[in-house]
Write a protein that holds these residues in place. Structure first.
Motif, PDB file in Angstrom:
ATOM      1  N   HIS A  14      87.032  21.232  50.503  1.00  0.00           N
ATOM      2  CA  HIS A  14      88.050  20.852  49.529  1.00  0.00           C
ATOM      3  C   HIS A  14      87.481  20.094  48.336  1.00  0.00           C
ATOM      4  O   HIS A  14      88.211  19.398  47.629  1.00  0.00           O
ATOM      5  N   GLY A  15      86.194  20.256  48.120  1.00  0.00           N
ATOM      6  CA  GLY A  15      85.600  19.871  46.849  1.00  0.00           C
ATOM      7  C   GLY A  15      85.225  18.431  46.647  1.00  0.00           C
ATOM      8  O   GLY A  15      85.089  17.980  45.500  1.00  0.00           O
ATOM      9  N   MET A  16      85.009  17.655  47.718  1.00  0.00           N
ATOM     10  CA  MET A  16      84.524  16.295  47.508  1.00  0.00           C
ATOM     11  C   MET A  16      83.112  16.358  46.953  1.00  0.00           C
ATOM     12  O   MET A  16      82.258  17.048  47.511  1.00  0.00           O
ATOM     13  N   PRO A  17      82.833  15.659  45.858  1.00  0.00           N
ATOM     14  CA  PRO A  17      81.472  15.664  45.312  1.00  0.00           C
ATOM     15  C   PRO A  17      80.439  15.273  46.367  1.00  0.00           C
ATOM     16  O   PRO A  17      80.692  14.377  47.187  1.00  0.00           O
ATOM     17  N   ALA A  18      79.305  15.937  46.342  1.00  0.00           N
ATOM     18  CA  ALA A  18      78.288  15.753  47.387  1.00  0.00           C
ATOM     19  C   ALA A  18      77.861  14.295  47.518  1.00  0.00           C
ATOM     20  O   ALA A  18      77.704  13.768  48.631  1.00  0.00           O
ATOM     21  N   GLY A  19      77.666  13.624  46.371  1.00  0.00           N
ATOM     22  CA  GLY A  19      77.236  12.230  46.428  1.00  0.00           C
ATOM     23  C   GLY A  19      78.288  11.337  47.043  1.00  0.00           C
ATOM     24  O   GLY A  19      77.986  10.475  47.874  1.00  0.00           O
ATOM     25  N   MET A  20      79.547  11.539  46.669  1.00  0.00           N
ATOM     26  CA  MET A  20      80.645  10.756  47.242  1.00  0.00           C
ATOM     27  C   MET A  20      80.772  11.016  48.740  1.00  0.00           C
ATOM     28  O   MET A  20      81.001  10.084  49.527  1.00  0.00           O
ATOM     29  N   LYS A  21      80.631  12.267  49.128  1.00  0.00           N
ATOM     30  CA  LYS A  21      80.720  12.627  50.546  1.00  0.00           C
ATOM     31  C   LYS A  21      79.644  11.901  51.338  1.00  0.00           C
ATOM     32  O   LYS A  21      79.909  11.303  52.387  1.00  0.00           O
ATOM     33  N   GLN A  22      78.430  11.926  50.831  1.00  0.00           N
ATOM     34  CA  GLN A  22      77.313  11.267  51.525  1.00  0.00           C
ATOM     35  C   GLN A  22      77.530   9.752  51.582  1.00  0.00           C
ATOM     36  O   GLN A  22      77.326   9.127  52.636  1.00  0.00           O
ATOM     37  N   ASN A  23      77.946   9.156  50.479  1.00  0.00           N
ATOM     38  CA  ASN A  23      78.177   7.708  50.443  1.00  0.00           C
ATOM     39  C   ASN A  23      79.296   7.296  51.404  1.00  0.00           C
ATOM     40  O   ASN A  23      79.196   6.281  52.095  1.00  0.00           O
ATOM     41  N   SER A  24      80.358   8.086  51.425  1.00  0.00           N
ATOM     42  CA  SER A  24      81.510   7.762  52.268  1.00  0.00           C
ATOM     43  C   SER A  24      81.150   7.858  53.740  1.00  0.00           C
ATOM     44  O   SER A  24      81.548   7.010  54.547  1.00  0.00           O
ATOM     45  N   GLU A  25      80.418   8.886  54.103  1.00  0.00           N
ATOM     46  CA  GLU A  25      79.991   9.045  55.495  1.00  0.00           C
ATOM     47  C   GLU A  25      79.071   7.916  55.912  1.00  0.00           C
ATOM     48  O   GLU A  25      79.184   7.371  57.021  1.00  0.00           O
ATOM     49  N   ALA A  26      78.169   7.522  55.003  1.00  0.00           N
ATOM     50  CA  ALA A  26      77.232   6.445  55.322  1.00  0.00           C
ATOM     51  C   ALA A  26      77.965   5.119  55.471  1.00  0.00           C
ATOM     52  O   ALA A  26      77.676   4.327  56.384  1.00  0.00           O
ATOM     53  N   TYR A  27      78.938   4.884  54.572  1.00  0.00           N
ATOM     54  CA  TYR A  27      79.665   3.617  54.662  1.00  0.00           C
ATOM     55  C   TYR A  27      80.544   3.578  55.906  1.00  0.00           C
ATOM     56  O   TYR A  27      80.601   2.561  56.611  1.00  0.00           O
ATOM     57  N   GLY A  28      81.204   4.671  56.212  1.00  0.00           N
ATOM     58  CA  GLY A  28      82.012   4.722  57.425  1.00  0.00           C
ATOM     59  C   GLY A  28      81.184   4.467  58.663  1.00  0.00           C
ATOM     60  O   GLY A  28      81.592   3.724  59.570  1.00  0.00           O
ATOM     61  N   ALA A  29      79.993   5.069  58.711  1.00  0.00           N
ATOM     62  CA  ALA A  29      79.109   4.860  59.865  1.00  0.00           C
ATOM     63  C   ALA A  29      78.662   3.414  59.953  1.00  0.00           C
ATOM     64  O   ALA A  29      78.579   2.836  61.049  1.00  0.00           O
TER      65      ALA A  29
END
Length: 445
Positions: free
Chosen positions: A136-151
């Motif tokens: 659904h088009g989340m920018p790659a950098g945002m996706k990576q940052n969000s996953e890292a922060y959630g973890a």
């Protein structure tokens, strides 16, 4: 013709781009959070966690989601410094784009997958969420940052969870069944050993101690037909013998027996069901959706209810193993009727007070604080087990019915249900009052 074809291609490309960039609509949907909670419930059910342990999994998982979500919403306050020893929660790195609802989902599953056993099942949940963000088009950098922060948030909560005495209870001294008359002993058909006899030593979420709202002692045991205890047991026997169809339906709907041993002739087989805490997670999702709560309010609702449920189990288990009261099945079989059987299977722990009553009332009390006392809903949580929906005008009505289901089921004396109800009210009110989570409510605290 070429111009028309080019225009069609461009319109198609634009529509594809629009569809591919709707990640906020998809990942910020509060129904998705409820769905993922339900998927974790499926894992907890599959792994056969006991009700108290399941409540711990929910509480820490929702805490992680809440801590990730509030970083993007100034109307909520972190629980850092409010919970005992909970002082380390990572802050987002400046300049990095983070989608906080997506990070909350990742934090939730970071804890959920760590505290459960079936990694293949939890990995599928995580992979499906990541696929949603990508598709659904989340920018790659945002996706990576969000996953890292959630973890990172999930790992911080897990580090805090390791200090709650849970590991120590896994290797604590074996529980010795009391030999005194009137005390709990294992019951048929499995005669299982006592479940979580050391649970009162688990660190609470909001309560100051496990016995902050300790109940009064139960009715004094007696086996003479003229004494109060005997009459209390006789009431259970007579009720089960004369159950109406509606009472049977109520008992079955709220059974929530995570591991039931079924006996058919000479054959025994086990069936699984979600725990009482899982049932109230389902109700929380239903009410949040009915009341059109946004993503963060939904997370807040799940977190607060799960805190109340976990603390209620700790308070209840303190009472259970303090008084070690005999179950109706044992009392009736030994002193009244050796052939009597309860409608529901007696769970393997002492009778007083009722776990279902205290945790249901605690959860309902929290939900009433959040959404109002007059909040009707249709409970569809038991559909997976072939049971019809039940409708309630208020969360408290559902909690009261959940408590009485244990009396109809023949596994609790009536007073245990009413005493536990008062405990649940106290626990739910205390969680809401003590934890400062919604800024709009701080002035009233």
């Amino acid at each position: 013709m070429r111009a028309l074809l080019f225009a069609i291609i461009m319109v198609g490309a634009a529509s594809c781009t629009q569809r591919a960039a709707d990640y906020q609509q998809v990942l910020h949907d509060p129904v998705l959070y409820s769905k993922v909670t339900g998927q974790l419930t499926d894992v907890i059910t599959y792994d056969i966690f006991s009700p108290p342990v399941a409540s711990r999994i929910y509480a820490y998982s929702h805490l992680a989601a809440y801590e990730a979500a509030v970083r993007g919403d100034s109307s909520y306050t972190s629980l850092k410094g409010q919970l005992k020893g909970f002082s380390e929660v990572p802050t987002p790195e400046a300049g990095k784009a983070i989608d906080y609802p997506y990070a909350a989902l990742m934090a939730f599953m970071e804890v959920g997958k760590t505290l459960t056993f079936s990694k293949d099942l939890t990995d599928k949940i995580v992979d499906s969420l990541k696929m949603l963000a990508q598709d659904h088009g989340m920018p790659a950098g945002m996706k990576q940052n969000s996953e890292a922060y959630g973890a990172a948030v999930g790992k911080a909560v897990l580090a805090w969870s390791k200090k709650d005495n849970y590991a120590q209870t896994r290797s604590a001294a074996k529980y010795t069944v009391p030999s005194d008359e009137g005390k709990w002993v294992p019951t048929p058909p499995g005669y299982f050993q006592a479940v979580e006899p050391h649970w009162k030593t688990i660190r609470t979420i909001a309560l100051d101690s496990c016995n902050q709202f300790a109940p009064p002692p139960p009715c004094v045991f007696g086996k003479d037909a003229t004494c109060s205890f005997y009459k209390m047991a006789k009431e259970v026997q007579d009720t089960v013998v004369n159950l109406t169809e509606e009472q049977k339906a109520i008992a079955s709907f709220w059974d929530c027996n995570g591991f039931k041993l079924n006996v058919v002739g000479h054959t025994m087989y086990a069936t699984k069901a979600m725990t009482p805490g899982g049932h109230w997670m389902g109700i929380t999702g239903i009410i949040s959706q009915n009341e059109k709560a946004d993503f963060n309010k939904t997370v807040y609702s799940f977190a607060t209810v799960s805190f109340a449920v976990m603390d209620a189990f700790i308070a209840c288990w303190d009472a259970k193993y303090t008084f070690n009261l005999i179950r109706p099945e044992t009392m009736i079989n030994k002193y009244i009727d050796p052939n009597w059987k309860p409608f529901l299977q007696t769970p393997p722990f002492p009778e007083y007070t009722s776990g279902h009553s205290i945790i249901s009332t605690a959860a309902a009390t929290v939900l009433e604080h959040i959404y109002g006392a007059q909040t009707p809903f249709r409970d569809s949580t038991e559909r997976a087990w072939g049971l019809p929906d039940r409708s309630f005008q208020t969360p408290r009505q559902a909690a009261d019915e959940a408590g009485m289901s244990r009396f109809y089921g023949g596994i609790h004396y009536r007073p245990s249900i009413f005493v536990a109800r008062e405990q649940g009210i106290n626990v739910g009110n205390y969680v809401i009052t003590k934890l400062k989570m919604r800024k709009e409510l701080l002035a009233s605290k």
